[in-house]
Design an enzyme around this catalytic site. Structure first.
Site, PDB file in Angstrom:
ATOM      1  N   ASN A   8       0.870  -1.185   0.000  1.00 35.68           N
ATOM      2  CA  ASN A   8       0.000   0.000   0.000  1.00 35.68           C
ATOM      3  C   ASN A   8       0.903   1.231   0.000  1.00 35.68           C
ATOM      4  OD1 ASN A   8      -1.886   1.976   0.405  1.00 35.68           O
ATOM      5  ND2 ASN A   8      -2.447   1.334   2.499  1.00 35.68           N
ATOM      6  N   LYS A  10       0.072   4.255  -0.417  1.00 31.13           N
ATOM      7  CA  LYS A  10      -0.598   5.469   0.107  1.00 31.13           C
ATOM      8  C   LYS A  10      -0.333   6.652  -0.826  1.00 31.13           C
ATOM      9  CE  LYS A  10      -0.395   3.392   4.632  1.00 31.13           C
ATOM     10  NZ  LYS A  10      -0.444   3.552   6.063  1.00 31.13           N
ATOM     11  N   HIS A  85      -9.965   1.201   4.462  1.00 31.15           N
ATOM     12  CA  HIS A  85      -8.713   1.415   5.197  1.00 31.15           C
ATOM     13  C   HIS A  85      -8.975   2.414   6.327  1.00 31.15           C
ATOM     14  CE1 HIS A  85      -4.643   2.609   6.158  1.00 31.15           C
ATOM     15  NE2 HIS A  85      -4.247   1.486   5.588  1.00 31.15           N
ATOM     16  N   GLU A  87      -7.414   4.866   7.283  1.00 33.66           N
ATOM     17  CA  GLU A  87      -7.166   6.265   6.900  1.00 33.66           C
ATOM     18  C   GLU A  87      -8.336   6.828   6.088  1.00 33.66           C
ATOM     19  OE1 GLU A  87      -3.268   5.587   5.259  1.00 33.66           O
ATOM     20  OE2 GLU A  87      -2.499   5.167   7.263  1.00 33.66           O
ATOM     21  N   GLU A 154      -5.913  -4.841  10.602  1.00 25.54           N
ATOM     22  CA  GLU A 154      -4.881  -3.848  10.924  1.00 25.54           C
ATOM     23  C   GLU A 154      -5.267  -3.092  12.201  1.00 25.54           C
ATOM     24  OE1 GLU A 154      -2.717  -2.381   7.167  1.00 25.54           O
ATOM     25  OE2 GLU A 154      -4.669  -1.430   7.134  1.00 25.54           O
ATOM     26  N   GLY A 160       1.809   2.498  10.879  1.00 28.90           N
ATOM     27  CA  GLY A 160       2.799   3.568  10.785  1.00 28.90           C
ATOM     28  C   GLY A 160       3.480   3.916  12.101  1.00 28.90           C
ATOM     29  N   SER A 191       2.604  -1.735  10.518  1.00 32.55           N
ATOM     30  CA  SER A 191       4.045  -1.805  10.791  1.00 32.55           C
ATOM     31  C   SER A 191       4.661  -3.171  10.483  1.00 32.55           C
ATOM     32  CB  SER A 191       4.359  -1.384  12.233  1.00 32.55           C
ATOM     33  OG  SER A 191       4.024  -0.017  12.416  1.00 32.55           O
TER      34      SER A 191
END
Ligand code: PGA
Length: 227
Positions: A8, A10, A85, A87, A154, A160, A191
């Site tokens: 990913n 991003k 996701h 985010e 996740e 991150g 991570s």
């Protein structure tokens, strides 16, 4: 068993040239299935055997400024698409929208990768893991043939942050998701990196990884996809 490793990217990198260079530096391996998810704008110009998108809309055409449809992705030979996701959820995406997107992707035979997980601290994650995951999965998968869907677990606090749960936690949650929802695969993300990737993918029910940061470092990612 081959594992599924999804990169990913991003909102990276900043130029098409860099994106092409990055894709060109990722090895084509036989051992595992590797999918690169660059930003939408690079999808037609980046060459790799398996491409994925980071998001999509649920309508195929119309007055939807800024959106990208599953049909457009299909036309670019995109095979996978991330949905839900954290985010995206942070900027307001709901479980109902996630569900619409998965329906639309399946209509175009694009494999949806439903991202679930929550919690800003490890402790919070442990306390409520089953309740929130159930809600995200019950609503996200509502009315769907779950055997065609991949789930990426996740924990949000791990994304991150350089911190991860124990691989045994990922195994336990993966087994729960597979047993209750009969999805085709469960991946771990948050991570995941060069140093810990092997400990996650060696778990029996962890079918692969969703990798953010380390997928931008060819030397690291090439080792991860070769485990
Ligand atoms: P990370 O991102 O590997 O940088 O934690 C994973 C993800 O957000 O999918």
């Amino acid at each position: 068993m081959p594992k599924l490793i999804i990169a990913n990217w991003k909102l990276n990198p900043s130029t098409l040239k860099e994106a092409q260079k990055l894709a060109g530096s990722i090895k084509k391996v036989r051992k595992n299935t590797v999918v690169l998810c660059p930003p939408h704008i690079y999808l037609s110009q980046v060459k790799y055997p398996n491409l994925g998108a980071q998001d999509c809309f649920w309508q195929d055409r119309g007055a939807y400024t800024g959106q990208v449809s599953p049909q457009q992705l299909k036309d670019l030979k995109v095979k996978y698409c991330l949905v839900g996701h954290s985010e995206r959820r942070q900027v307001g995406e709901t479980d109902a929208q996630v569900n619409f997107k998965i329906h639309a992707l399946l209509e175009h035979a694009i494999i949806p990768v439903l991202c679930v997980g929550f919690g800003t601290t490890a402790e919070e994650d442990d306390l409520a893991v089953v309740d929130i995951l159930r809600q995200q999965l019950d609503q996200g998968l509502n009315g769907l043939d779950t055997s065609k869907i991949i789930v990426a677990y996740e924990p949000v606090w791990a994304i991150g942050s350089g911190k991860t749960p124990a691989p045994e936690h990922a195994e336990k949650v993966s087994l729960f998701i597979k047993t209750k929802y009969q999805v085709s695969k469960v991946l771990y993300g948050g991570s995941a990196n060069l140093l810990n990737a092997q400990s996650f993918i060696s778990q029996r029910n962890v079918d692969g990884l969703l990798v953010g940061g380390d997928s931008l470092i060819p030397n690291h990612f090439n080792q991860i996809i070769n485990y």
